[in-house]
Design a protein around this motif. Structure first.
Motif, PDB file in Angstrom:
ATOM      1  N   PHE A 111      39.332  52.536  40.933  1.00 31.03           N
ATOM      2  CA  PHE A 111      39.341  51.321  40.124  1.00 31.03           C
ATOM      3  C   PHE A 111      38.712  50.183  40.914  1.00 31.03           C
ATOM      4  N   VAL A 112      38.087  49.228  40.204  1.00 29.94           N
ATOM      5  CA  VAL A 112      37.549  48.045  40.857  1.00 29.94           C
ATOM      6  C   VAL A 112      38.695  47.287  41.527  1.00 29.94           C
ATOM      7  N   THR A 113      38.379  46.528  42.556  1.00 30.55           N
ATOM      8  CA  THR A 113      39.384  45.734  43.256  1.00 30.55           C
ATOM      9  C   THR A 113      39.999  44.727  42.291  1.00 30.55           C
ATOM     10  N   GLN A 114      41.331  44.632  42.309  1.00 32.35           N
ATOM     11  CA  GLN A 114      42.047  43.701  41.436  1.00 32.35           C
ATOM     12  C   GLN A 114      43.389  43.363  42.053  1.00 32.35           C
ATOM     13  N   LEU A 115      43.872  42.158  41.747  1.00 29.73           N
ATOM     14  CA  LEU A 115      45.082  41.649  42.377  1.00 29.73           C
ATOM     15  C   LEU A 115      46.325  42.462  42.067  1.00 29.73           C
ATOM     16  N   ARG A 116      46.397  43.082  40.897  1.00 33.54           N
ATOM     17  CA  ARG A 116      47.617  43.796  40.497  1.00 33.54           C
ATOM     18  C   ARG A 116      47.678  45.226  41.010  1.00 33.54           C
ATOM     19  N   LEU A 117      46.618  45.705  41.664  1.00 35.86           N
ATOM     20  CA  LEU A 117      46.607  47.076  42.171  1.00 35.86           C
ATOM     21  C   LEU A 117      46.431  47.092  43.671  1.00 35.86           C
ATOM     22  N   GLN A 118      47.109  48.017  44.300  1.00 38.74           N
ATOM     23  CA  GLN A 118      46.909  48.262  45.720  1.00 38.74           C
ATOM     24  C   GLN A 118      46.827  49.769  45.915  1.00 38.74           C
ATOM     25  N   GLU A 119      45.813  50.190  46.640  1.00 39.21           N
ATOM     26  CA  GLU A 119      45.645  51.621  46.866  1.00 39.21           C
ATOM     27  C   GLU A 119      46.828  52.173  47.654  1.00 39.21           C
ATOM     28  N   ARG A 120      47.412  53.258  47.154  1.00 41.93           N
ATOM     29  CA  ARG A 120      48.571  53.883  47.784  1.00 41.93           C
ATOM     30  C   ARG A 120      48.172  55.032  48.693  1.00 41.93           C
ATOM     31  N   GLY A 121      47.076  55.685  48.376  1.00 40.67           N
ATOM     32  CA  GLY A 121      46.636  56.819  49.189  1.00 40.67           C
ATOM     33  C   GLY A 121      45.906  57.834  48.341  1.00 40.67           C
ATOM     34  N   TRP A 122      45.598  58.949  48.968  1.00 41.64           N
ATOM     35  CA  TRP A 122      44.780  59.978  48.330  1.00 41.64           C
ATOM     36  C   TRP A 122      45.499  61.311  48.343  1.00 41.64           C
ATOM     37  N   PRO A 159      55.592  50.868  54.208  1.00 48.96           N
ATOM     38  CA  PRO A 159      56.020  50.203  52.981  1.00 48.96           C
ATOM     39  C   PRO A 159      55.829  51.101  51.753  1.00 48.96           C
ATOM     40  N   VAL A 160      56.813  51.103  50.878  1.00 48.53           N
ATOM     41  CA  VAL A 160      56.754  51.887  49.650  1.00 48.53           C
ATOM     42  C   VAL A 160      56.966  50.940  48.487  1.00 48.53           C
ATOM     43  N   ASP A 205      54.147  43.688  39.549  1.00 46.60           N
ATOM     44  CA  ASP A 205      54.777  43.223  38.318  1.00 46.60           C
ATOM     45  C   ASP A 205      53.972  42.032  37.766  1.00 46.60           C
ATOM     46  N   PRO A 206      54.336  41.480  36.591  1.00 48.71           N
ATOM     47  CA  PRO A 206      53.552  40.387  36.002  1.00 48.71           C
ATOM     48  C   PRO A 206      53.395  39.170  36.904  1.00 48.71           C
ATOM     49  N   SER A 207      54.321  38.949  37.838  1.00 49.54           N
ATOM     50  CA  SER A 207      54.192  37.798  38.734  1.00 49.54           C
ATOM     51  C   SER A 207      53.366  38.133  39.985  1.00 49.54           C
ATOM     52  N   GLY A 208      52.900  39.373  40.083  1.00 48.90           N
ATOM     53  CA  GLY A 208      52.069  39.755  41.222  1.00 48.90           C
ATOM     54  C   GLY A 208      52.828  40.348  42.383  1.00 48.90           C
ATOM     55  N   ASN A 209      54.135  40.577  42.235  1.00 50.31           N
ATOM     56  CA  ASN A 209      54.948  41.114  43.318  1.00 50.31           C
ATOM     57  C   ASN A 209      54.930  42.640  43.267  1.00 50.31           C
ATOM     58  N   PHE A 210      54.628  43.265  44.400  1.00 54.28           N
ATOM     59  CA  PHE A 210      54.608  44.718  44.475  1.00 54.28           C
ATOM     60  C   PHE A 210      55.987  45.293  44.789  1.00 54.28           C
ATOM     61  N   TRP A 211      56.930  44.477  45.206  1.00 55.99           N
ATOM     62  CA  TRP A 211      58.279  44.925  45.530  1.00 55.99           C
ATOM     63  C   TRP A 211      58.270  46.068  46.534  1.00 55.99           C
ATOM     64  N   PHE A 212      57.547  45.868  47.642  1.00 53.48           N
ATOM     65  CA  PHE A 212      57.514  46.890  48.683  1.00 53.48           C
ATOM     66  C   PHE A 212      58.829  46.935  49.445  1.00 53.48           C
TER      67      PHE A 212
END
Length: 195
Positions: free
Chosen positions: A28-39, A73-74, A59-66
Motif C-alpha cells: 500500500f502507498v504510505t499513509q498515516l493510518r497504516l504501519q508495516e507490521r512485517g512480511w 511493539p505489538v 484508530d480514527p484518532s491515529g493511535n496504533f495502541w502499541f
C-alpha cells in the motif's frame, strides 16, 4: 559444519528476503493510518514464490495502541487487508495464474480470519474449508482496476465472506489485494512498487 556452542541461526531480515525475491514487490502507498507490521513468505524447494506484507491499522484518532511484547511493539488492531506479490504460476493450480492466485489468497485470508483454533484439523474445519473454497472458486469475477504508482490498471475482483480480492499481472508478478469490507473505507488502497 561446526557451530559455536550457543550460536543460533538467524533468518534473513525482510530487506534481505525482498532483495533475494527481486523486483517487483508491491505494498500500500504510505499513509498515516497504516504501519508495516512485517512480511510472510512462501517458497518451495529453496525458491521464494510469494511475499505477503501485513499492516497495523490506527484508530480514527491515529493511535496504533502499541503494547510492548518480547518481540517488540505489538499493535492492537491489525488491518484485515493484505497485499500479496507472487511469481506467476506459484499456486500450481494450472489455471489462469491471476484468478488462481486471487482465489488462493482470498481463501487463505477468509479461513484465517474466521478460524477457531479449537476446530483446526477437525471435520467441522474441513467442511468449512471445502465450502468456502467452493464459494470463492464459483464467485463471478468482475472487471475492476488497481491503482499502482498512480496509474489505474485493469484487474479482476471477487467478493466472498465479507472480503474483496482484486488481482492483476504486472511487471512479471501477480499482485493480489484482499481487504475486509469493514476496513475498505479506513485506508487508501492504492499500491506502490516497493522494490
Amino acid at each position: 559444519m561446526h557451530l559455536v556452542p550457543g550460536a543460533k541461526s538467524k533468518p534473513p531480515d525482510d530487506a534481505a528476503r525482498l532483495a533475494l525475491f527481486g523486483p517487483a514487490v508491491f505494498g500500500f502507498v504510505t499513509q498515516l493510518r497504516l504501519q508495516e507490521r512485517g512480511w510472510s513468505w512462501y517458497g518451495n524447494h529453496g525458491h521464494t514464490l510469494e511475499a505477503q506484507v501485513h499492516y497495523w491499522l490506527a484508530d480514527p484518532s491515529g493511535n496504533f495502541w502499541f503494547e510492548d511484547s518480547p518481540a517488540g511493539p505489538v499493535g492492537i488492531a491489525e488491518l484485515r487487508g493484505f497485499v500479496f506479490t507472487d511469481v506467476p504460476g506459484s499456486t500450481n493450480r494450472g489455471g489462469d495464474p491471476i484468478r488462481d492466485a486471487l482465489d488462493q489468497h482470498l481463501q487463505y485470508v477468509v479461513m484465517n480470519y474466521a478460524k477457531n483454533p479449537y476446530d483446526f484439523g477437525s471435520q467441522l474445519w474441513a467442511d468449512r474449508h471445502t465450502q468456502q473454497q467452493s464459494e470463492i472458486e464459483l464467485a463471478i469475477a468482475h472487471r475492476s482496476n488497481l491503482v499502482v504508482d498512480d496509474t489505474a490498471l485493469p484487474a479482476i475482483t471477487v467478493t466472498a465472506s465479507d472480503f474483496t480480492a482484486t488481482g492483476m499481472a504486472l511487471a512479471g508478478r501477480v499482485v493480489t489485494v484482499v481487504i475486509h469490507s469493514a476496513d475498505v473505507a479506513k485506508i487508501d488502497n492504492r499500491l506502490s512498487r516497493r522494490v
